[in-house]
Design an enzyme around this catalytic site. Sequence first.
Site, PDB file in Angstrom:
ATOM      1  CE  LYS A 294      -3.521   2.486   2.336  1.00  0.00           C
ATOM      2  NZ  LYS A 294      -3.977   3.000   3.600  1.00  0.00           N
ATOM      3  CE  LYS A 297       4.751  13.003   4.356  1.00  0.00           C
ATOM      4  NZ  LYS A 297       4.239  13.966   5.320  1.00  0.00           N
TER       5      LYS A 297
END
Length: 493
Positions: A294, A297
Site C-alpha cells: 500500500k 508516506k
Amino acid sequence: MQNKFYITTAIDYPSSNPHLGHAYEKLCADVLARWNRLLGKQVFFLTGTDEHGLKIMRAAQKAGLTPQAFVDRQSEKFKELCSLWNISYDRFIRTTEKQHIKVAQQIFKKIYEKGDIYLGTYTGKYCADCETFYTEKDLIDGKCPVHGKECELVSEESYFFRLSKYKEKVIEYIEKNDLSIWPAGKKEEIKNRLKQDLLDLSVSRTSFDWGIPVPINPKHVQYVWIDALINYISGVDYPNEQFKKFWPADVHLIGKDIVWHHTVIWWSILMAANIELPKTVLVHGFIQTESGEKMSKSKGNVIDPIELAKNYNIDSIRYYLIREIPFGEDGYFSEEKLIERHNTELANDLGNLVNRTLAMTERYFSGVVPAGSLDVELKEKLNLEKVKQHMQKFELHLALAEIMSFVKACNQYINEKEPWKKQGKELSDIIYTLVEALRAIAILLHAFMPASSEKIANALSIEVKSIEDVFSEKGLAGKKVTKPGILFQKINR
Ligand SMILES: [Zn+2]
C-alpha cells in the site's frame, strides 16, 4: 425529488499532500456524476477537506503556520488536484467554513437535547496519529493497528453519543436495503462486526482546541464524528432548499477503511437527528504499487497525482485507472501499464478510428457528412443497455470495456468495408454510419474521458448532452466536420 443524484466523496484530511488514493476516489465519483448528468438527472457532487483535529495542529506547528493558514494552503492543493484531474464537483466543502460549523453545532445540540449525548469520562488507549481511542481488542500487541506505535492511556472528560441505542435500527436498515452497502462483502463485514456490543462514542475533546466548540460547553471541541461526517448535510445546505431537493445522498463513495464510520456511526447520528439515511455507501478498493505494498508516506512509495497529471494526458490516466482496476477491488498502479494502454487502446484504437473517419469524410465529401442509412449490424455491436446496466451496478470497468469493444468493432468495420474501394450510396452509408458511431462514442466516453470526448464532439460540431443522442433519429447528415488533430500522442519508451 425523483430525478436527482447526490454523490459525495469522503472529505480528505489535508495534514499531508494529496496522494493517488485521493485522486482515484474523486475520479470514480466524477465518472458517476458525469454519467448521471448524461442520464438527465440533476446532479450534486460534493467533495472537500476535513480540516480540524490534533494532527492538523501538529502539522501546522511543524510548518510554522497557524492551523487556519495551514489548512488554507493545504486545501488549495486538493483543489488543484481536482482541477488537473477534471473533477466536476459542484461544491468543495471545507469544514472550517462558518456554515459547516453552524450546522455541526446545530446537530450536536439537537442530539444533546434529545438525551442521546451525555457527559462522561473517557479513559482509553489513544493513538495521537489516528486521533483515536482504541479498545484492547483493536490493538495489535498493545500497539496502534494502523501505525504500530505504542498507545498512551488517556483520561478526559468527554461527551458521549449513545451509539448503542441505534444498533438494532442499523441492522434493520442493512437487512432491508440491498444496496445500503456495496459491494456485498463489505456489508457482511459490517454485519459481523455488529454482533458485538457497541460502545457509546466519545464525541468531544478537551485536550486540544482546533475544532468546532461544543455549543453547550465551549471547554470542549466536537470530535471528528459530529464534525467531519456532518459535511454531507452541511455541504448541501442543511436544512434549506438545496438540502430538501438533494437529500438523502444517493452515493457516499468511500475507501474500505472507513466503512464502519460511514454506516454504523453516521447512520446512528442521522437517526438521532431525525434525518433520512443515505441510500448507498459505495466502497472502492485501495491502489497499491506493483510490489504489492500500500502506498504510504513512511514507505516513500507515494505517487504524486499532481505530478502524474502533469506528465501524462489526464484522460489516459483516468482511462487506465478505471479500465484496469475492477471497481470495488484493490488494484495496482503501474506506469508501464498506463503507457501500454495509452498506446494501444487510446492512440491506436480510439485515436485512429477518429482520425480515419474524419479524414475520409474530408477526402470523399469535403468534410460534410453525407446522407446515408445506418449499418444496423454495426449499430448492434454497441450494447447500450449493457453499458447502462454496468454503470447502474457500479461496474465502471466493465462499462468502459464494453464501450471500447465497440471502438474496436468500428475499426474492424472500416477494415472489412474498405471504403476506399467504394463509391456512391455504398460509400455514403459507410461514412454516415462511422460518423454516427463516433458521436455515440463521444457521448459514452464523456464520463470517463471528458476532455477527449469534448475534442471528438467539437470535431463533429456537436455538444455532448444526453445519452438519448446515442444513435438518435436526428442524424448528422449535412454537418461540417473537422479533424481534431492527434488525440493521443504515442509515448515512446
Ligand atoms: Zn495510529
